[in-house]
Design an enzyme around this catalytic site. Structure first.
Site, mmCIF file in Angstrom:
data_model
loop_
_atom_site.group_PDB
_atom_site.id
_atom_site.type_symbol
_atom_site.label_atom_id
_atom_site.label_comp_id
_atom_site.label_asym_id
_atom_site.label_seq_id
_atom_site.Cartn_x
_atom_site.Cartn_y
_atom_site.Cartn_z
ATOM 1 N N CYS A 1 0.810 -1.223 0.000
ATOM 2 C CA CYS A 1 0.000 0.000 0.000
ATOM 3 C C CYS A 1 0.841 1.270 0.000
ATOM 4 C CB CYS A 1 -0.992 -0.011 1.166
ATOM 5 S SG CYS A 1 -0.252 0.076 2.814
ATOM 6 N N HIS B 1 -2.609 1.267 6.900
ATOM 7 C CA HIS B 1 -2.978 1.209 5.484
ATOM 8 C C HIS B 1 -3.119 2.629 4.936
ATOM 9 C CE1 HIS B 1 -4.358 -0.881 1.894
ATOM 10 N NE2 HIS B 1 -5.340 -0.009 1.793
ATOM 11 N N HIS C 1 -5.637 2.022 -4.376
ATOM 12 C CA HIS C 1 -4.786 1.454 -3.330
ATOM 13 C C HIS C 1 -4.414 0.018 -3.660
ATOM 14 C CE1 HIS C 1 -7.979 -0.831 -0.731
ATOM 15 N NE2 HIS C 1 -8.402 -0.732 -1.975
#
Length: 357
Positions: free
Chosen positions: A271, A319, A331
């Site tokens: 990520c 994240h 993402h």
């Protein structure tokens, strides 16, 4: 250890840097099979609802994400400290060359004095018998004394600097080794969480796995709908900056590439690898990990965000996704998934940061 040996030891650290490029080979501890219940050979996971399994898998992947951040941060620090060791080693080598040159100059002065019969400068002047030569000699003697004093002072300072540089190099080496230990622990944790999640998924029947994917989508849609109904998008209509447009263009061009923990492209990403490389492409370097992006980058209110801004998710900042407009992000979700777009509110938002503020 004397100064010469300290300097030599520091320079040899550069040779050891090749070891730092070797990947950490720590192996994950084996994940035990679920314990069967009394009187039954069926695994414990079969007693759980599919929703409970989904939540468990999601938790495992989130823990893997947090461990990935720890791994990436330790790797980033090791790379920075390795570069510092190289710089220090060059400085130490330059210092040793300087000491050798200063010693040569001091030796030349000693040899000159020897050629003059070893007499002190004052005695040589008195014996000259010529007033003009005497005054010239006085000035030369003073200059010689100052030069000698300057050489000795510079030599002493250079030796002290070498000692400091050697200590700094040793400290950086210790930090690198500590970082390698952290990387090994983080990798072990990542492997364990991912293997546990994959094992849970593997135990599901084909139709259950398909339902699991649909449940993930439904949960994300429900969260996104709730976020939108809160009025979160009411004032979000700002245009991306020039750099933000470049970052968005890079990130969206990676759609379809697989998530791989620790990856920074070009074939796969995690990520924060995706977001950091997207902003690097826009000539705005940012921290490598989502936690450091949250800690170091300027924070802005959700209602003020624009395309290119980064949305940090979960309470542990484990994240990150890039806002691309219209309530969506791009993402790299997790292992087993590809870079994709999703609703910006489909996960728990911690906050928003702006790399080019």
């Amino acid at each position: 250890m004397n100064r010469r040996h300290c300097a030599t030891a520091a320079i040899t650290l550069v040779c050891a840097l090749a070891l730092l490029t070797a990947p950490v080979q720590a192996m994950a501890a084996p994940i035990p099979d679920p314990t069967p219940t009394a009187g039954s050979s069926a695994p414990a996971s079969s007693k759980k609802t599919l929703e409970e399994v989904r939540e468990e898998i999601d938790t495992l992947y989130r823990k893997a994400g947090a461990a990935t951040d720890a791994y990436n941060f330790a790797e980033e620090q090791s790379e920075r400290q390795s570069g510092e060791i190289v710089r220090l080693a060059k400085t130490i080598a330059d210092g040793r060359a300087k000491i050798a040159e200063l010693k040569d100059r001091a030796g030349a002065q000693a040899r000159e004095q020897y050629r003059n019969g070893g007499l002190p400068p004052g005695a040589q002047l008195i014996l000259s018998g010529d007033p003009g030569l005497f005054m010239d000699g006085v000035n030369q003697a003073r200059q010689g004394q100052q030069a000698t004093k300057g050489i000795l002072t510079e030599l002493e300072q250079t030796q002290e600097d070498l000692e400091t540089y050697t200590k700094d190099a040793s400290l950086n080496w210790e930090k690198i080794e500590a970082g390698r230990v952290k990387q090994a622990k983080a990798k072990k944790s990542i492997d364990a969480q991912i293997k546990a999640a994959e094992k849970l998924e593997a135990q599901l029947a084909t139709e259950e796995r398909a339902r699991l994917v649909q449940m993930e989508k439904d949960a994300a849609s429900t969260a996104q709908a709730a976020w939108l109904s809160s009025g979160a998008l009411r004032d979000i209509d700002r245009e991306a900056s020039a750099a933000g447009k470049q970052a968005v263009a890079f990130a969206t061009a990676q759609i379809g590439k697989p998530y791989v923990w620790g990856a920074e492209g070009p074939g796969s990403y995690d990520c924060s690898g995706l977001t950091s490389q997207a902003w690097a492409a826009a000539k705005r370097p940012i921290p490598r990990t989502s936690q450091e992006q949250w800690r170091q980058l300027p924070r802005i209110a959700v209602q003020d965000m624009r395309p290119g801004d980064l949305i940090i998710y979960h309470s542990d900042a484990s994240h990150v996704g890039m806002y691309v407009g219209d309530g969506s992000i791009v993402h790299a979700p997790r292992p087993g998934r590809d870079v994709t777009t999703a609703g910006a509110g489909s996960m728990q938002i911690l906050g928003v940061v702006r790399p080019d503020k």
